[in-house]
Design a protein around this motif. Structure first.
Motif, PDB file in Angstrom:
ATOM      1  N   LYS A  68       0.831  -1.190   0.000  1.00 36.68           N
ATOM      2  CA  LYS A  68       0.000   0.000   0.000  1.00 36.68           C
ATOM      3  C   LYS A  68       0.877   1.256   0.000  1.00 36.68           C
ATOM      4  O   LYS A  68       1.932   1.272   0.655  1.00 36.68           O
ATOM      5  CB  LYS A  68      -0.919   0.001   1.214  1.00 36.68           C
ATOM      6  CG  LYS A  68      -1.962  -1.103   1.211  1.00 36.68           C
ATOM      7  CD  LYS A  68      -2.820  -1.058   2.465  1.00 36.68           C
ATOM      8  CE  LYS A  68      -3.886  -2.137   2.444  1.00 36.68           C
ATOM      9  NZ  LYS A  68      -4.700  -2.138   3.683  1.00 36.68           N
ATOM     10  N   PRO A  69       0.456   2.318  -0.690  1.00 39.63           N
ATOM     11  CA  PRO A  69       1.268   3.545  -0.752  1.00 39.63           C
ATOM     12  C   PRO A  69       1.551   4.149   0.620  1.00 39.63           C
ATOM     13  O   PRO A  69       2.564   4.829   0.797  1.00 39.63           O
ATOM     14  CB  PRO A  69       0.410   4.487  -1.609  1.00 39.63           C
ATOM     15  CG  PRO A  69      -0.492   3.589  -2.394  1.00 39.63           C
ATOM     16  CD  PRO A  69      -0.764   2.406  -1.520  1.00 39.63           C
ATOM     17  N   THR A  70       0.673   3.902   1.571  1.00 39.30           N
ATOM     18  CA  THR A  70       0.834   4.503   2.901  1.00 39.30           C
ATOM     19  C   THR A  70       1.641   3.636   3.856  1.00 39.30           C
ATOM     20  O   THR A  70       1.849   4.014   5.011  1.00 39.30           O
ATOM     21  CB  THR A  70      -0.551   4.754   3.521  1.00 39.30           C
ATOM     22  OG1 THR A  70      -1.268   3.499   3.585  1.00 39.30           O
ATOM     23  CG2 THR A  70      -1.336   5.753   2.690  1.00 39.30           C
ATOM     24  N   GLN A  71       2.082   2.449   3.399  1.00 41.89           N
ATOM     25  CA  GLN A  71       2.764   1.510   4.278  1.00 41.89           C
ATOM     26  C   GLN A  71       4.220   1.337   3.855  1.00 41.89           C
ATOM     27  O   GLN A  71       4.618   1.693   2.737  1.00 41.89           O
ATOM     28  CB  GLN A  71       2.066   0.145   4.249  1.00 41.89           C
ATOM     29  CG  GLN A  71       0.631   0.164   4.745  1.00 41.89           C
ATOM     30  CD  GLN A  71       0.542   0.331   6.244  1.00 41.89           C
ATOM     31  OE1 GLN A  71       1.531   0.243   6.967  1.00 41.89           O
ATOM     32  NE2 GLN A  71      -0.661   0.608   6.735  1.00 41.89           N
ATOM     33  N   ARG A  72       5.016   0.760   4.754  1.00 41.02           N
ATOM     34  CA  ARG A  72       6.401   0.434   4.432  1.00 41.02           C
ATOM     35  C   ARG A  72       6.645  -1.044   4.645  1.00 41.02           C
ATOM     36  O   ARG A  72       6.064  -1.673   5.530  1.00 41.02           O
ATOM     37  CB  ARG A  72       7.375   1.251   5.293  1.00 41.02           C
ATOM     38  CG  ARG A  72       7.254   1.030   6.783  1.00 41.02           C
ATOM     39  CD  ARG A  72       8.489   1.483   7.536  1.00 41.02           C
ATOM     40  NE  ARG A  72       9.679   0.779   7.079  1.00 41.02           N
ATOM     41  CZ  ARG A  72      10.017  -0.445   7.495  1.00 41.02           C
ATOM     42  NH1 ARG A  72       9.262  -1.085   8.361  1.00 41.02           N
ATOM     43  NH2 ARG A  72      11.117  -1.013   7.047  1.00 41.02           N
ATOM     44  N   HIS A  73       7.528  -1.596   3.821  1.00 40.56           N
ATOM     45  CA  HIS A  73       7.925  -3.000   3.904  1.00 40.56           C
ATOM     46  C   HIS A  73       9.112  -3.170   2.972  1.00 40.56           C
ATOM     47  O   HIS A  73       9.240  -2.443   1.981  1.00 40.56           O
ATOM     48  CB  HIS A  73       6.768  -3.922   3.476  1.00 40.56           C
ATOM     49  CG  HIS A  73       6.898  -5.335   3.943  1.00 40.56           C
ATOM     50  ND1 HIS A  73       7.806  -6.228   3.396  1.00 40.56           N
ATOM     51  CD2 HIS A  73       6.238  -6.023   4.910  1.00 40.56           C
ATOM     52  CE1 HIS A  73       7.674  -7.407   4.016  1.00 40.56           C
ATOM     53  NE2 HIS A  73       6.741  -7.300   4.936  1.00 40.56           N
ATOM     54  N   VAL A  74      10.001  -4.102   3.279  1.00 37.79           N
ATOM     55  CA  VAL A  74      11.150  -4.320   2.400  1.00 37.79           C
ATOM     56  C   VAL A  74      10.718  -4.902   1.051  1.00 37.79           C
ATOM     57  O   VAL A  74      11.441  -4.784   0.062  1.00 37.79           O
ATOM     58  CB  VAL A  74      12.199  -5.245   3.049  1.00 37.79           C
ATOM     59  CG1 VAL A  74      12.810  -4.581   4.274  1.00 37.79           C
ATOM     60  CG2 VAL A  74      11.614  -6.609   3.391  1.00 37.79           C
ATOM     61  N   TYR A  75       9.538  -5.522   0.996  1.00 39.18           N
ATOM     62  CA  TYR A  75       9.032  -6.062  -0.259  1.00 39.18           C
ATOM     63  C   TYR A  75       7.992  -5.116  -0.841  1.00 39.18           C
ATOM     64  O   TYR A  75       7.040  -4.720  -0.163  1.00 39.18           O
ATOM     65  CB  TYR A  75       8.407  -7.437  -0.053  1.00 39.18           C
ATOM     66  CG  TYR A  75       9.341  -8.452   0.556  1.00 39.18           C
ATOM     67  CD1 TYR A  75      10.661  -8.580   0.111  1.00 39.18           C
ATOM     68  CD2 TYR A  75       8.920  -9.301   1.591  1.00 39.18           C
ATOM     69  CE1 TYR A  75      11.518  -9.503   0.669  1.00 39.18           C
ATOM     70  CE2 TYR A  75       9.773 -10.236   2.144  1.00 39.18           C
ATOM     71  CZ  TYR A  75      11.072 -10.333   1.689  1.00 39.18           C
ATOM     72  OH  TYR A  75      11.925 -11.246   2.242  1.00 39.18           O
ATOM     73  N   SER A  76       8.156  -4.775  -2.105  1.00 37.70           N
ATOM     74  CA  SER A  76       7.166  -3.939  -2.772  1.00 37.70           C
ATOM     75  C   SER A  76       6.011  -4.768  -3.320  1.00 37.70           C
ATOM     76  O   SER A  76       4.907  -4.254  -3.518  1.00 37.70           O
ATOM     77  CB  SER A  76       7.816  -3.173  -3.926  1.00 37.70           C
ATOM     78  OG  SER A  76       8.270  -4.074  -4.942  1.00 37.70           O
ATOM     79  N   ARG A  77       6.291  -6.030  -3.548  1.00 41.88           N
ATOM     80  CA  ARG A  77       5.284  -6.924  -4.115  1.00 41.88           C
ATOM     81  C   ARG A  77       5.634  -8.352  -3.749  1.00 41.88           C
ATOM     82  O   ARG A  77       6.807  -8.706  -3.573  1.00 41.88           O
ATOM     83  CB  ARG A  77       5.245  -6.749  -5.645  1.00 41.88           C
ATOM     84  CG  ARG A  77       4.193  -7.579  -6.347  1.00 41.88           C
ATOM     85  CD  ARG A  77       3.975  -7.072  -7.774  1.00 41.88           C
ATOM     86  NE  ARG A  77       5.121  -7.269  -8.641  1.00 41.88           N
ATOM     87  CZ  ARG A  77       5.322  -8.360  -9.404  1.00 41.88           C
ATOM     88  NH1 ARG A  77       4.451  -9.355  -9.383  1.00 41.88           N
ATOM     89  NH2 ARG A  77       6.384  -8.430 -10.187  1.00 41.88           N
ATOM     90  N   ARG A  78       4.615  -9.183  -3.628  1.00 44.96           N
ATOM     91  CA  ARG A  78       4.846 -10.605  -3.388  1.00 44.96           C
ATOM     92  C   ARG A  78       3.771 -11.400  -4.120  1.00 44.96           C
ATOM     93  O   ARG A  78       2.620 -10.976  -4.217  1.00 44.96           O
ATOM     94  CB  ARG A  78       4.866 -10.927  -1.889  1.00 44.96           C
ATOM     95  CG  ARG A  78       3.670 -10.510  -1.116  1.00 44.96           C
ATOM     96  CD  ARG A  78       3.913 -10.286   0.386  1.00 44.96           C
ATOM     97  NE  ARG A  78       4.659 -11.336   1.053  1.00 44.96           N
ATOM     98  CZ  ARG A  78       5.219 -11.187   2.272  1.00 44.96           C
ATOM     99  NH1 ARG A  78       5.121 -10.031   2.921  1.00 44.96           N
ATOM    100  NH2 ARG A  78       5.877 -12.174   2.825  1.00 44.96           N
ATOM    101  N   THR A  79       4.178 -12.534  -4.665  1.00 40.69           N
ATOM    102  CA  THR A  79       3.247 -13.458  -5.302  1.00 40.69           C
ATOM    103  C   THR A  79       3.211 -14.724  -4.472  1.00 40.69           C
ATOM    104  O   THR A  79       4.261 -15.229  -4.063  1.00 40.69           O
ATOM    105  CB  THR A  79       3.669 -13.793  -6.741  1.00 40.69           C
ATOM    106  OG1 THR A  79       3.830 -12.586  -7.482  1.00 40.69           O
ATOM    107  CG2 THR A  79       2.631 -14.665  -7.424  1.00 40.69           C
ATOM    108  N   ALA A  80       2.013 -15.220  -4.202  1.00 41.04           N
ATOM    109  CA  ALA A  80       1.847 -16.398  -3.356  1.00 41.04           C
ATOM    110  C   ALA A  80       1.016 -17.441  -4.089  1.00 41.04           C
ATOM    111  O   ALA A  80       0.062 -17.113  -4.798  1.00 41.04           O
ATOM    112  CB  ALA A  80       1.182 -16.010  -2.040  1.00 41.04           C
ATOM    113  N   TYR A  81       1.376 -18.704  -3.898  1.00 48.36           N
ATOM    114  CA  TYR A  81       0.688 -19.827  -4.518  1.00 48.36           C
ATOM    115  C   TYR A  81       0.155 -20.725  -3.411  1.00 48.36           C
ATOM    116  O   TYR A  81       0.898 -21.141  -2.514  1.00 48.36           O
ATOM    117  CB  TYR A  81       1.645 -20.614  -5.423  1.00 48.36           C
ATOM    118  CG  TYR A  81       2.314 -19.758  -6.478  1.00 48.36           C
ATOM    119  CD1 TYR A  81       1.803 -19.682  -7.770  1.00 48.36           C
ATOM    120  CD2 TYR A  81       3.447 -19.011  -6.171  1.00 48.36           C
ATOM    121  CE1 TYR A  81       2.406 -18.877  -8.733  1.00 48.36           C
ATOM    122  CE2 TYR A  81       4.065 -18.209  -7.122  1.00 48.36           C
ATOM    123  CZ  TYR A  81       3.542 -18.150  -8.399  1.00 48.36           C
ATOM    124  OH  TYR A  81       4.152 -17.351  -9.342  1.00 48.36           O
TER     125      TYR A  81
END
Length: 462
Positions: free
Chosen positions: A361-374
């Protein structure tokens, strides 16, 4: 219980809610769980070419072809006679492109000796009848509110066997059945690029409160889905470190509660500290900063920092029925190799999966900008993932090694690994080959063991 009897029992459960469902899916739609879908919402039928078979109840008990005694903690392979159908390398990966994840494709391109040995697909996942009955109820009474974090009308089984959103799929993973009171000793390792490693041995105890047979409503759980207590056994420099976690359902009500004690402190009195750091993208303990706290169990914790969307369903090669990789016949040195684990020990099968994309989310921080999960359709276990850096580049690759614990019965990952493509290294967790295995009947666990005072008691006993 036979499959036909299970269908009759499940239909009876659904009839109890006919005309009374105000949330979840309509009873008429939930009826699919006793018709063309499994009790977990997967397709009962196989695929068009037969490479994925029909689900016929899974391994809901000890298979007749294995000699196995309860309480041994290790599980013999009921599919030991299966032969490799095809070995996928970087040279022939293009032929199998449709069934590979981007993470697998990256691993094949990065490591010359990386491969996938594909075996016949076995839909072995099965759960207790009482859990299936709970899932049936959840289907028509469960709801997800707020920002996708407020659950109601669900208990013990996956909340949403017929999901209508990505958030519901992820909640199915977070709340999937893994027993009630569980104790185990396992090893994690983060080898160097050359393959050298120091095993970190951990004893942990878990109470999955959400799965408690004595709870009648989720409201009784005080916003707590499970409680987790961990103590480091070795090496000596880490021995005695303690971690206690109370996982929550809704971060709007209260965040994950955690306490820790770290050895080697320089102050005069050892202290148990309340911390909020064991969450989100905090480096995971023992991962050498190659994995985050919310990658424990492949994914865990609140969903609120990402926007989750369903990217589709498809057939993929995933690590499944991982009895050989988990066998006590193999030492950790047989498994842990430079660059990646020993792929000769990993069994891959073709299964149907849900594919979910998460964007920060634009308002949040995290080292990952995106993640794909199966997520495997038969148990909603997250089986693989890709993790992207702030610039959108593929950074890390996740893989879970599923196994059916046929005496429980329960189906979830026996071990998992995170590959860091930038570092050229990885961290593998939950190996139990040289340990006593896993105890699903840890009746000695009680509420007084999962409070901060228990950490203080353990410190003073030394």
């Amino acid at each position: 219980m036979s499959l036909s009897k299970r269908i009759c029992v499940s239909a009876s459960v659904l009839m109890l809610f006919a005309g009374a469902a105000s949330a979840g899916v309509p009873v008429a739609q939930a009826d699919r769980l006793v018709r063309d879908l499994t009790p977990m919402g997967a397709e009962r039928a196989g695929n068009a070419d037969g490479s994925i078979p029909a689900w016929e109840g899974g391994l809901a008990g000890v298979p007749k072809n294995v000699s196995w005694m309860p309480g041994t903690g290790h599980y013999k392979n009921p599919f030991a006679e299966d032969q490799v159908l095809v070995t996928i390398s970087n040279e022939n990966a293009g032929t199998h492109e449709a069934f590979l994840t981007p993470g697998q494709r990256a691993m094949l391109a990065t490591y010359p000796n990386y491969k996938l040995n594909v075996y016949p697909s076995r839909r072995s996942c099965a759960l207790p009848e009482a859990v299936y009955e709970a899932v049936m109820k959840n289907a028509v009474t469960g709801s997800l509110g707020g920002n996708g974090d407020t659950l109601s009308g669900v208990l013990r089984g996956i909340p949403f066997p017929i999901p209508s959103s990505a958030n519901e799929i992820v909640w199915n993973h977070n709340l999937r059945y893994r027993g009630y009171k569980v104790s185990r000793t396992f090893v994690s390792a983060a080898p160097t690029r050359e393959g050298n490693f120091t095993p970190i041995k951990v004893q942990d105890d878990l109470v999955f409160d959400y799965s408690s047979p004595g709870i009648a409503s989720i409201n009784e759980l005080n916003n707590t889905s499970f409680r987790y207590l961990q103590e480091t056994i070795s090496p000596a420099r880490r021995a005695g470190q303690l971690l206690l976690v109370h996982e929550t359902f809704d971060p709007a009500i209260g965040e994950r509660r955690s306490w820790q004690y770290t050895t080697g402190r320089t102050d005069s009195s050892p202290r148990v500290q309340r911390t909020s750091a064991i969450n989100y993208d905090t480096p995971q303990i023992y991962s050498d900063a190659m994995s985050t706290a919310d990658s424990f169990d492949v994914f865990s914790g609140p969903l609120d920092r990402f926007d989750w969307t369903v990217a589709g369903r498809g057939e993929r090669y995933i690590a499944y029925n991982s009895y050989e990789l988990s066998s006590p016949a193999h030492k950790y040195a047989d498994i842990i190799k430079p660059g990646h684990i020993n792929q000769d020990l990993v069994r891959y099968e073709k299964h149907r999966v849900w594919i979910v994309e998460a964007t920060l989310k634009p308002t949040q921080r995290h080292v990952y900008s995106r993640r794909t999960a199966y997520f495997d359709e038969d148990g909603y276990n997250m089986v693989a993932g890709e993790l992207y850096d702030a610039r959108g580049g593929l950074w890390r690759v996740q893989e879970a090694h599923l196994m059916q614990y046929y005496d429980v019965p329960a189906c979830f990952n026996a071990s998992d690994v995170v590959y860091d493509l930038v570092e050229g290294r990885y961290v593998v967790q939950n190996l139990k080959n040289e340990e006593s295995g896993i105890n699903f009947n840890a009746s000695h666990l009680n509420d007084m063991m999962f409070v901060p005072e228990e950490l203080r008691r353990r410190i003073t006993r030394r």
